[in-house]
Design an enzyme around this catalytic site. Structure first.
Site, PDB file in Angstrom:
ATOM      1  N   PRO A  71       0.836  -1.219   0.000  1.00  0.00           N
ATOM      2  CA  PRO A  71       0.000   0.000   0.000  1.00  0.00           C
ATOM      3  C   PRO A  71       0.864   1.259   0.000  1.00  0.00           C
ATOM      4  O   PRO A  71       1.900   1.332   0.666  1.00  0.00           O
ATOM      5  CB  PRO A  71      -0.803  -0.119   1.305  1.00  0.00           C
ATOM      6  CG  PRO A  71      -0.759  -1.562   1.671  1.00  0.00           C
ATOM      7  CD  PRO A  71       0.538  -2.086   1.163  1.00  0.00           C
TER       8      PRO A  71
ATOM      9  N   GLU B   8      18.186   4.922  26.969  1.00  0.00           N
ATOM     10  CA  GLU B   8      18.520   5.335  25.602  1.00  0.00           C
ATOM     11  C   GLU B   8      20.030   5.479  25.429  1.00  0.00           C
ATOM     12  O   GLU B   8      20.565   5.203  24.345  1.00  0.00           O
ATOM     13  CB  GLU B   8      17.819   6.662  25.268  1.00  0.00           C
ATOM     14  CG  GLU B   8      16.304   6.605  25.344  1.00  0.00           C
ATOM     15  CD  GLU B   8      15.697   5.539  24.454  1.00  0.00           C
ATOM     16  OE1 GLU B   8      16.303   5.212  23.415  1.00  0.00           O
ATOM     17  OE2 GLU B   8      14.622   5.022  24.804  1.00  0.00           O
TER      18      GLU B   8
END
Length: 646
Positions: free
Chosen positions: A201, A422
């Protein structure tokens, strides 16, 4: 007045006329009491009748002298209005009046007898007028709903399509055939009957079909696969016949069917039997594409992202002669798409579209169009005249991870935990040989994530090696390893990392043959029966246990690698985490400076007391902005600045 208001007013008017008409037929202006002739004589002899009127030969109308509140003051008698009745009335002092009997006119008789039927016919007519099916009336539901592209519509050409050069070349030949068929027929070539566009798509399949229509300059009919299927049996097949009849009349022409998998699925795969409406429609489509009748000059272009569910008879040569793959664009394709979408967008000279193309791997044409649009909207909110790099970065983060959630209240402990999580991803990524370079790391909450570490591959990745897959698992486990090393605890913040690492390890073992213990064998799960819940393994329970052990081994070994890297470079981990708490977002250059032991300073909008008379006023704390906004500040100790450590 709007059409809906006109319709409502019309229905109200018809309803009122209906009520008034039947009220007129069923009621007289005044109600009358029906009595017998003998009772009438009795009332006359008792002196209770005041007035009498003879109407015709058999009807006597009268009025009582005295009537109670709950009684009628008038009466009606069906009896003799001759001489005997006249003498009786004269004897009791009543002189009757005479009234000519009224007969219904011919028009009244027609209204009384045929009025209800006429009203029902009118209501049924207006009811049919209101039932619209596509562009036709209710009784034309068997007609095709295809829309023909008119000359006044804005045409799209191949210059408006980028990133799918191979697909464009295939379709250019079809357009060239329509413009100059003798060029090919002189050598015995035949025009393709059908072209099917296959791809994920958003890759531009519908846009390519519109470009073919704009280039060919021939009639172009557009319809969706779901427009054929209705609840009425035979409607879909009728619409297919009508569609191809229109095409034959306008030949040479192009018929475009979007999402053809809605009508072209495998026959016999449904639970309701093989002879259903959808399969009749598919059978008619197969006949029209390659049956006894010739459809010379009618080319069918279809688009789908589920070619695996289409019926094999639909895909054979002679029906869809060409299968054009419209894949996700590579870096050159993305660059071309960005150039197309920024033609009418004022972009600053310092914006490097090539870097944006490199930083958006996996983006389709629709994703890139959305990226440019989001960047334009963000720049407009800031009252900019041109789009800059920051606008595209913000738009990319928003598309990938969702909007920023700056209003989310996060405690200092949560923020510190997220920063080390992180920082763990970042540090492990810096020391792995096959890991993609770190692009940016942030602890600003976005979507469902409290922080994110973005990587940017140097080149387009077409295959995945075992070493690179292992490095990526170690990179994913870097966040959890940092939490264990620094805080000696575990949080649910690593749930998505663990899920992705486990899925990748299972693919290495079951599908890619990257396990030394199991070798190059594919272990798959299938579920063929629609009545069966879940999936069925094609291997034994014993082998399933071995697979689980191998998956655990791969994940655990890479987790240990990540932990060792963080333990060896603990000082760099601390500096990256503290910088994240201060800056909230770090780019690759800042991360490299921190890793090399350099000072990256503090963010802008630092509030300090100015020097007065050369005397420096020291404080224990100073306000440092974390959001590049002087109104949003956080107290940070002076000794928490990023200072090179030796």
């Amino acid at each position: 007045m709007k059409p809906q208001q006109k319709t409502l007013a019309l229905w109200i008017l018809i309803f009122l006329i209906f009520i008034l008409f039947f009220k007129f037929l069923s009621e007289d202006k005044q109600k009358q009491d029906q009595i017998t002739y003998s009772k009438f004589i009795e009332k006359v002899e008792q002196g209770q009748v005041q007035e009498v009127t003879f109407k015709g030969k058999d009807v006597i109308l009268g009025r009582y002298k005295f009537s109670k509140k709950d009684e009628q003051d008038r009466f009606q008698v069906i009896g003799d209005t001759g001489e005997n009745t006249f003498n009786l009335l004269r004897k009791n002092g009543i002189t009757p009046n005479y009234e000519k009997e009224e007969k219904d006119s011919f028009v009244q008789q027609i209204i009384i007898s045929w009025g209800p039927m006429i009203i029902l016919i009118v209501i049924f007519y207006f009811f049919l007028r209101q039932i619209q099916v596509g562009g036709g009336k209710a009784m034309s539901f068997g007609k095709s709903r295809a829309k023909m592209l008119s000359a006044s519509d804005k045409k799209i050409t191949f210059r408006d399509v980028a990133g799918v050069e191979e697909a464009k070349e295939e379709l250019k030949e079809v357009v060239d055939f329509l413009k100059d068929p003798k060029k090919y027929t002189s050598l015995g070539g035949k025009i393709p009957k059908g072209v099917i566009l296959v791809g994920p798509p958003g890759t531009g399949k519908t846009l390519l079909a519109r470009a073919v229509a704009g280039e060919a300059d021939v009639p172009f009919f557009s319809i969706s696969g779901s427009d054929f299927v209705e609840m009425f049996v035979g409607v879909g097949a009728s619409r297919v016949r009508d569609l191809f009849e229109q095409g034959k009349k306008s030949a040479p022409c192009i018929i475009f069917v979007d999402e053809i998998d809605a009508v072209g699925r495998h026959r016999g795969s449904g639970l309701g039997g093989g002879h259903d409406e959808r399969e009749q429609t598919l059978n008619q489509l197969l006949v029209e594409m390659d049956g006894f009748e010739s459809n010379e000059g009618v080319i069918l272009i279809a688009a789908t992202n589920r070619i695996d569910v289409l019926d094999p008879a639909l895909l054979r040569p002679g029906r869809f002669d060409r299968r054009v793959m419209v894949s996700i664009p590579d870096v050159r394709g993305r660059l071309g798409i960005l150039k197309v979408h920024t033609v009418k967008t004022p972009v600053s000279e310092n914006v490097n579209l090539e870097n944006i193309a490199k930083g958006t791997p996996g983006f389709t044409g629709a994703d890139l169009a959305n990226l440019v649009n989001e960047a334009a909207l963000y720049a407009a909110r800031l009252n900019k005249k041109h789009l800059e790099n920051d606008d595209f970065e913000h738009a990319k983060d928003k598309v990938l991870m969702g909007p920023e959630r700056r209003s989310m209240i996060i405690s200092d402990r949560e923020k510190r935990n997220t920063a080390f999580h992180e920082a763990g991803h970042t540090l492990v990524g810096l020391h792995l040989p096959q890991a993609d370079p770190i692009h940016k790391v942030s602890i600003i909450p976005r979507g469902q994530a409290l922080g994110v570490t973005q990587t940017l591959p140097d080149e387009e990745m077409l295959s995945l090696s075992r070493e690179k897959a292992n490095n990526y698992i170690a990179f994913l486990m870097g966040g959890r390893s940092a939490e264990e090393l620094v805080f000696n605890e575990m949080t649910n913040g690593a749930s998505n990392d663990i899920e992705r690492a486990t899925s990748l390890a299972r693919s290495m073992v079951c599908h890619w043959g990257m396990s030394e213990k199991l070798g190059p064998v594919n272990f798959k799960k299938t579920a063929f029966s629609p009545f069966q819940y879940g999936e069925q393994s094609d291997y034994s329970e014993k082998m399933s246990q071995v697979i689980d052990e191998e998956v655990y081994r791969i994940v655990d070994e890479n987790r240990k690698i990540a932990f060792l890297i963080l333990e060896e470079h603990r000082d760099v981990l601390n500096r990256i985490a503290e910088a994240l708490i201060l800056w909230e977002t770090l780019d690759y250059e800042q991360i490299k400076q921190i890793a090399d032991g350099k000072d990256i300073g503090v963010p802008t909008f630092v509030k300090k007391d100015s020097d007065d008379g050369g005397d420096k006023k020291e404080e224990d704390e100073e306000k440092v902005s974390l959001h590049a906004d002087p109104d949003e500040t956080l107290a940070v100790k002076k000794d928490s600045k990023i200072i090179p450590q030796t």
